[in-house]
Motif scaffolding. Structure first.
Motif, PDB file in Angstrom:
ATOM      1  N   THR A 287       0.839  -1.204   0.000  1.00 35.12           N
ATOM      2  CA  THR A 287       0.000   0.000   0.000  1.00 35.12           C
ATOM      3  C   THR A 287       0.874   1.255   0.000  1.00 35.12           C
ATOM      4  OG1 THR A 287      -0.104  -0.125   2.414  1.00 35.12           O
ATOM      5  CG2 THR A 287      -1.964  -1.038   1.221  1.00 35.12           C
TER       6      THR A 287
ATOM      7  N   ASP B  76       0.051   5.631   0.407  1.00 30.75           N
ATOM      8  CA  ASP B  76      -0.909   6.737   0.542  1.00 30.75           C
ATOM      9  C   ASP B  76      -2.353   6.233   0.587  1.00 30.75           C
ATOM     10  OD1 ASP B  76       1.276   8.400   0.410  1.00 30.75           O
ATOM     11  OD2 ASP B  76       1.108   8.667  -1.772  1.00 30.75           O
ATOM     12  N   GLY B  77      -2.581   5.170   1.371  1.00 30.68           N
ATOM     13  CA  GLY B  77      -3.949   4.677   1.531  1.00 30.68           C
ATOM     14  C   GLY B  77      -4.497   3.953   0.317  1.00 30.68           C
ATOM     15  N   LYS B  78      -3.618   3.559  -0.591  1.00 31.48           N
ATOM     16  CA  LYS B  78      -4.062   2.852  -1.802  1.00 31.48           C
ATOM     17  C   LYS B  78      -3.369   1.507  -1.931  1.00 31.48           C
ATOM     18  CE  LYS B  78      -5.659   5.731  -5.584  1.00 31.48           C
ATOM     19  NZ  LYS B  78      -5.303   6.447  -6.789  1.00 31.48           N
TER      20      LYS B  78
ATOM     21  N   LYS C 298      -7.233   0.437  -5.818  1.00 36.04           N
ATOM     22  CA  LYS C 298      -8.324   1.037  -5.045  1.00 36.04           C
ATOM     23  C   LYS C 298      -7.795   1.581  -3.711  1.00 36.04           C
ATOM     24  CE  LYS C 298     -12.005  -0.193  -7.624  1.00 36.04           C
ATOM     25  NZ  LYS C 298     -11.332  -0.743  -8.811  1.00 36.04           N
ATOM     26  N   THR C 299      -8.531   2.528  -3.157  1.00 35.81           N
ATOM     27  CA  THR C 299      -8.184   2.995  -1.812  1.00 35.81           C
ATOM     28  C   THR C 299      -8.628   1.919  -0.817  1.00 35.81           C
ATOM     29  OG1 THR C 299     -10.310   4.025  -1.360  1.00 35.81           O
ATOM     30  CG2 THR C 299      -8.638   5.396  -2.474  1.00 35.81           C
TER      31      THR C 299
END
Lengths: 149, 439
Positions: A50, A52-54, A82-83
């Motif tokens: 992952t 940055d939250g993705k 996807k986040t």
């Protein structure tokens, strides 16, 4: 071919079972978890990267039945890019689709994952379909293992 | 047809008529029930006995002076005698009713090595508590229920559970067994009579002799032998033998533990409660005689009566003077039939590309474990179900067996006295089509 069986084993499922996508160990994974279905002996490890939250990359490894293998394969395609919030929302909708007893449902948002709708007619196989998702969830929540029990 | 040929004719259609559930249609298809090792179907005789008991005899046993209680007690006690004959035990005091095979094994694990009596050396072995380093030998082909109770016992006492290796064919490695018996202080050998995952029939008499020679007890899990072999506990000479009665055409929730009387007498009770006492006083309690000492609480009365009816049904299919003779004859007839079907199925399955059969023991019961290359056993199970064929798919509660052969699971077809050649055909045909879909 028996039509009931076709409903469960959709062509997309059979294809992803024969040729699983993203089935490899992800060396740079920053999260991973192991999932086990004691009923079937399905084993899956999900690796996630992952940023940055993705979900920038995701893969899986292990062995299981056609339903669990195809589910893991299609899951990796569905959540890549996807986040984390989006991934969780997909998981929720997927779970609702395979467990709900309502006949008329619209899960077209799930795209390819909709091929698993037939699983709900086979209660003992639902866990096969959801195992990779529980495992992904465990990896993202920082726990090492998931089980369908 | 000669009289002898007539006598040996096995009328499977007549037997099928005794099992109403076999008429079931599975999504419009004929039911092909090949999951008998999981549980067998029930004949009308058993269903009727249960119904009659509830409608005409229901009462608690061994405590009422009234009409119904006496009636229920008579039927209950009669069933114990029937089971005694079934196992050829020398006394009904050696027949303990449990809720299943697992409970029988747990009873022995809890009670056998727990007497502090100075006269604890008994028969072939010692009843004294296990000491750290004492060895419990458990075959590699055991069901979890004949592994885990020993592991729990080992964890409490410091004893060691050692597996007895099995060969590629699925037989117990007798040389390795001999070696293991010579290493350390072996107190008990746990082994199944027939393997639920491989079908192997183990040489219990020989293994008992060897174990007794070094002072170890023998616990036999007879869950899968009960439906196929006529058992003679005196001949086998095992110290303990358990049955899972729902696999022998009786209801679920009822099991039998056979134990040698001298051992059972020396062992302390497993559970305390009603029915297992003689007198209770706060200054001290005395226990009931065998077998009641090991049967605390109200027993599964209907289950026991159903079990008696199941054994009588099996006997009714055989010929002879006594119940024992009828049973022996009946078992010879139907296991012959089952084995013929199973070997036929095995031969034909072997011809199907990708099929591998696990368990190739010389002595084998009618159980076939198999895999199909590239197809997970659960997919095999679901595919076969769509054709009306019921098999088991999974590790069969034998994870160490799966590990031994490096597979996650197998599909298993297991036969009973009511299976037919049409069942074999349906199985083979369905298996032949599996690969087409998945590979």
């Amino acid at each position: 071919m028996n039509p009931d069986l076709r409903e469960l084993y959709q062509e997309t499922i059979l294809d992803h079972n024969r040729h699983p996508r993203n089935r490899r160990k992800l060396e740079e994974a920053d999260a991973e978890a192991h999932g086990h279905n004691p009923l079937c002996g399905d084993n899956v490890t999900v690796y996630v990267q992952t940023e940055d939250g993705k979900v920038t990359d995701i893969s899986f490894d292990g062995n299981g039945c056609a339903i669990s293998t195809a589910s893991a394969s299609l899951m990796t395609e569905a959540v890549k890019g996807k986040t984390l919030e989006e991934a969780e929302a997909i998981f929720k909708e997927f779970q609702e689709m395979v467990t709900s007893t309502e006949q008329e449902q619209d899960h077209s948002e799930l795209g390819d994952l909709e091929v698993f709708a037939g699983v709900r007619e086979y209660p003992v196989r639902i866990k096969c379909a959801t195992l990779p998702w529980h495992t992904l969830n465990a990896a993202l929540k920082g726990s090492e293992s998931a089980t369908t029990e | 047809m000669s009289a002898a040929a007539l006598a040996s004719h096995y009328d499977v259609e007549r037997i099928r008529g005794d099992f109403p559930i076999l008429e079931t249609l599975v999504r419009g298809r004929r039911l092909v029930y090949l999951d008998n090792a999981a549980t067998s179907q029930k004949p009308v005789a058993v269903i009727k006995a249960l119904r009659e008991y509830w409608e005409t005899s229901n009462a608690n046993v061994h405590r009422g002076v009234h009409f119904l209680s006496m009636k229920a007690t008579t039927q209950f006690d009669k069933a114990r005698e029937t089971v005694r004959v079934f196992l050829n035990a020398s006394s009904t005091q050696e027949i303990i009713f449990t809720k299943g095979c697992s409970e029988g094994i747990n009873l022995v694990a809890a009670s056998l090595f727990s007497t502090a009596s100075p006269k604890s050396s008994h028969g072939n072995g010692s009843l004294s508590p296990l000491e750290p380093g004492d060895v419990l030998l458990v075959s590699n082909m055991e069901h979890h229920s004949n592994i885990v109770p020993w592991q729990l016992l080992a964890a409490r006492t410091g004893a060691i559970v050692k597996p007895i290796p099995i060969t590629d064919q699925g037989e117990i490695d007798q040389n390795a067994y001999d070696d293991l018996l010579g290493q350390g202080r072996v107190r008990l050998v746990a082994v199944n009579h027939v393997s639920n995952s491989l079908g192997t029939i183990n040489p219990i008499k020989l293994m008992s002799q060897k174990a007794h020679a070094i002072g170890a007890f023998v616990m036999v899990d007879g869950a899968q032998a009960g439906p196929h072999l006529s058992i003679d506990v005196q001949d086998l000479d095992a110290d303990f033998y358990t049955l899972s009665c729902h696999k022998i055409y009786a209801p679920t929730g009822i099991g039998v533990l056979y134990g040698k009387k001298t051992l059972l007498e020396a062992m302390p009770p497993y559970q305390g409660g009603g029915d297992m006492i003689r007198t209770v006083d706060f200054s001290g309690t005395t226990f009931a005689e065998l077998p009641f000492k090991f049967e605390a609480g109200t027993p599964n009365i209907s289950g026991v009566i159903g079990l008696g009816a199941a054994i009588e049904y099996l006997a009714s299919l055989g010929q002879g003077e006594s119940l024992r003779e009828k049973l022996v004859h009946s078992f010879a007839q139907f296991s012959d039939h089952e084995n013929r079907l199973a070997r036929q199925a095995e031969d034909q399955l072997r011809q199907v590309s990708g099929v591998r059969i696990y368990g190739q023991a010389k002595e084998k019961a009618s159980v076939i474990s198999f895999t199909i290359d590239g197809v997970h056993p659960h997919d095999i199970g679901t595919f076969l179900d769509a054709e009306g064929v019921a098999v088991r798919a999974g590790h069969h509660c034998c994870m160490p067996v799966m590990t031994r052969y490096g597979i996650p699971a197998t599909a298993r077809a297991s036969f009973a006295l009511y299976n037919t050649e049409a069942d074999v055909e349906a199985l083979v045909k369905a298996v032949s089509n599996v690969k087409e879909m998945f590979a």
